[in-house]
Scaffold this active site. Structure first.
Site: not given
Ligand code: NAD
Length: 469
Positions: A139, A213-216, A218, A235, A269, A443
């Protein structure tokens, strides 16, 4: 890719899609295991000398800021192409990378003296950790990468950054641009399809995983970090509530909420993701939000005058479409928008939903898209309880004509940040993070810097006769 200061082409490539057309327009390397190994080893090898010279690091960060700034237009256009956001926003995101680098280049970090008396002098040092993995989402791939890269490098760590496979290009290009600004191996940029992130994070030489990235995902990162007892910052997702009190100005509030909910078509996010409004103000606020939704100019972010672009990818468009359809099937009313745009690209109309209930997934889950549910409340205590009734706790806001009252209510909200009369206002000097499922650690600011360090206490006994008495 940039590995040990060299430009490395992958033999395997994957397609990058322009979300405004739905068509592939470029390809990126799918990093093979050997190249991943080289990147981590390069980060390991360059660590000792990079960690040793802080004044040099500060200068190098400032130089990196200038290099990115000088290329902001080119980088912004590439970011729009792969991510979808309008060009001025993409350029703004690129410039935020420079802002973050400069902030950390300029930040003074004097040694902390914990005790100074006749018996002892105790200092607290902050030691860098070693090679760090920075893993970013699609994003805001550039801005969020530098929330990690800037403090990690300033603290003396070296970095391997891996952007999302949906948006690898601008980060790859930045790696190329910085290859002669930073010593080889200090910043390595790799790209690839999953499970590259998991492989990088679990590499034994990586001492910290900084993940957005996503909670899942994370959760999986936390498990991988536990295995190697690595430091971790997560995050994750959010479901930010905005609480609008009866004394708020509906027009001004609608402008603020709409801007924070629909920038980057809601793929932020800390976008406003559900709105609780005092019933007396409800119709006026919904009316003002609907007017804003109708004034949006949706289109290819490279076209002048376009205010909102497409969603970044097809799964995300399908998710938002599904959540809106589900809400409507359960009785929600579409006050504006309500569906994807026919034709090429991943466009969805900015959508305002009324007659929604707290248990509908559009309210209870993170939509991460341009669909905003608006709910009335009769009692302020009840509104705060509903806002807090979530697994998430990232951002939040209170909107009122009385900022003091707003600040007092803000203290009752369970979140990493609660804004009063604004939302989504981020600065390099302020700590940013989430509570509950929204993350672990913070952060930005000096706190974000400390997350890339271990504490080292230096205890000097000034009365040697007291060595053990
Ligand atoms: P995602 O979790 O699918 O992917 C995020 C990153 O992690 C990608 O680079 C992906 O290739 C990598 N990844 C996936 N599985 C992994 C694993 N098992 N180990 C290590 N890396 C892995 O998330 P997304 O769909 O790219 O992003 C959207 C999500 O991110 C939303 O839930 C959003 O709220 C969240 N987000 C949070 C913040 C914050 O600062 N809190 C900021 C932006 C986005």
């Amino acid at each position: 890719m940039t590995i040990a200061g060299e430009q490395v082409r992958g033999r395997e490539l994957f397609a990058v899609i322009d979300p405004a057309t739905g068509e592939p327009f470029a390809s990126a390397p799918d990093c093979p295991d050997l190249a991943l190994e080289s990147a981590v080893r390069a980060a390991e090898t360059s660590f000792v000398s990079w960690a040793a010279d802080e004044p040099y690091r500060r200068r190098a960060l400032a130089d990196a800021a200038s290099r990115i700034e000088a290329a902001a237009q080119e980088l912004g256009a590439l970011l729009t192409r792969e991510q979808g956001k309008p060009l001025p926003e993409a350029v703004g995101e690129v410039l935020s990378a420079s802002e973050w680098l400069r902030y950390y280049a300029d930040l003074d970090t004097p040694v902390e003296v914990l005790q100074q008396h006749e018996q002892a002098r105790v200092e607290l040092l902050r030691r860098p950790l070693g090679p760090v993995a920075a893993i970013t989402p699609w994003n805001a791939p550039v801005g969020l990468a530098f929330w990690k890269i800037a403090p990690a490098l300033r603290a003396g760590n070296t970095v391997v950054v891996k952007p999302s496979p949906y948006t690898p290009l601008t980060t790859l290009r930045i790696g190329e641009l910085l290859a002669d600004v930073l010593p080889p191996g200090v910043l390595n940029v790799i790209s690839g399809l999953d499970p590259l992130g998991a492989k990088l994070g679990s590499h034994p030489a990586i001492r910290k995983i900084s993940f957005t990235g996503s909670t899942a995902s994370g959760r999986k990162v936390a498990v991988a970090a536990a295995e190697g007892l690595k430091r971790v910052t997560l995050e994750l997702g959010g479901n930010d509530p905005a609480i609008v009190l009866e004394d708020a100005d509906p027009e001004v509030t609608a402008a603020g909420i709409f801007g924070s909910a629909m920038t980057n078509v809601g793929q932020i996010c800390v976008a406003v993701k559900r709105v609780y409004v005092a019933r007396r103000l409800y119709d006026d606020l919904v009316g003002a939000l609907v007017e804003r939704a109708k004034s949006v100019r949706l289109g290819n972010g490279l076209e002048e005058g376009v205010t909102h672009g497409p969603l970044n990818n097809k799964p995300q468009l399908d998710r938002v479409t599904g959540l809106v359809g589900d809400a409507v099937s359960r009785g929600a009313t579409v006050a504006a928008g309500g569906h994807p745009v026919e034709g090429p690209g991943y466009f969805h109309l900015p959508t305002i939903l009324t007659d929604v209930t707290d248990d509908m997934p559009i309210v209870a889950e993170e939509q991460f898209g341009p669909a905003l549910p608006v709910l009335p409340f009769d009692d302020l205590g009840e509104a705060v309880a509903r806002a807090n009734d979530s697994h998430f706790g990232l951002g939040s806001s209170v909107w009122t004509g009385d900022p003091e009252r707003g600040a007092s209510l803000a203290r009752e909200v369970a979140a990493g940040t609660t804004w009063v009369n604004c939302h989504l206002y981020l600065q390099p000097s302020l700590p940013f993070g989430g509570v509950k499922w929204s993350g672990l650690g913070v952060e930005n600011g000096v706190w974000g810097l400390h997350e890339f360090t271990d504490m080292h206490v230096i205890y000097q006994n000034l009365a040697p006769g007291n060595a053990w008495s």
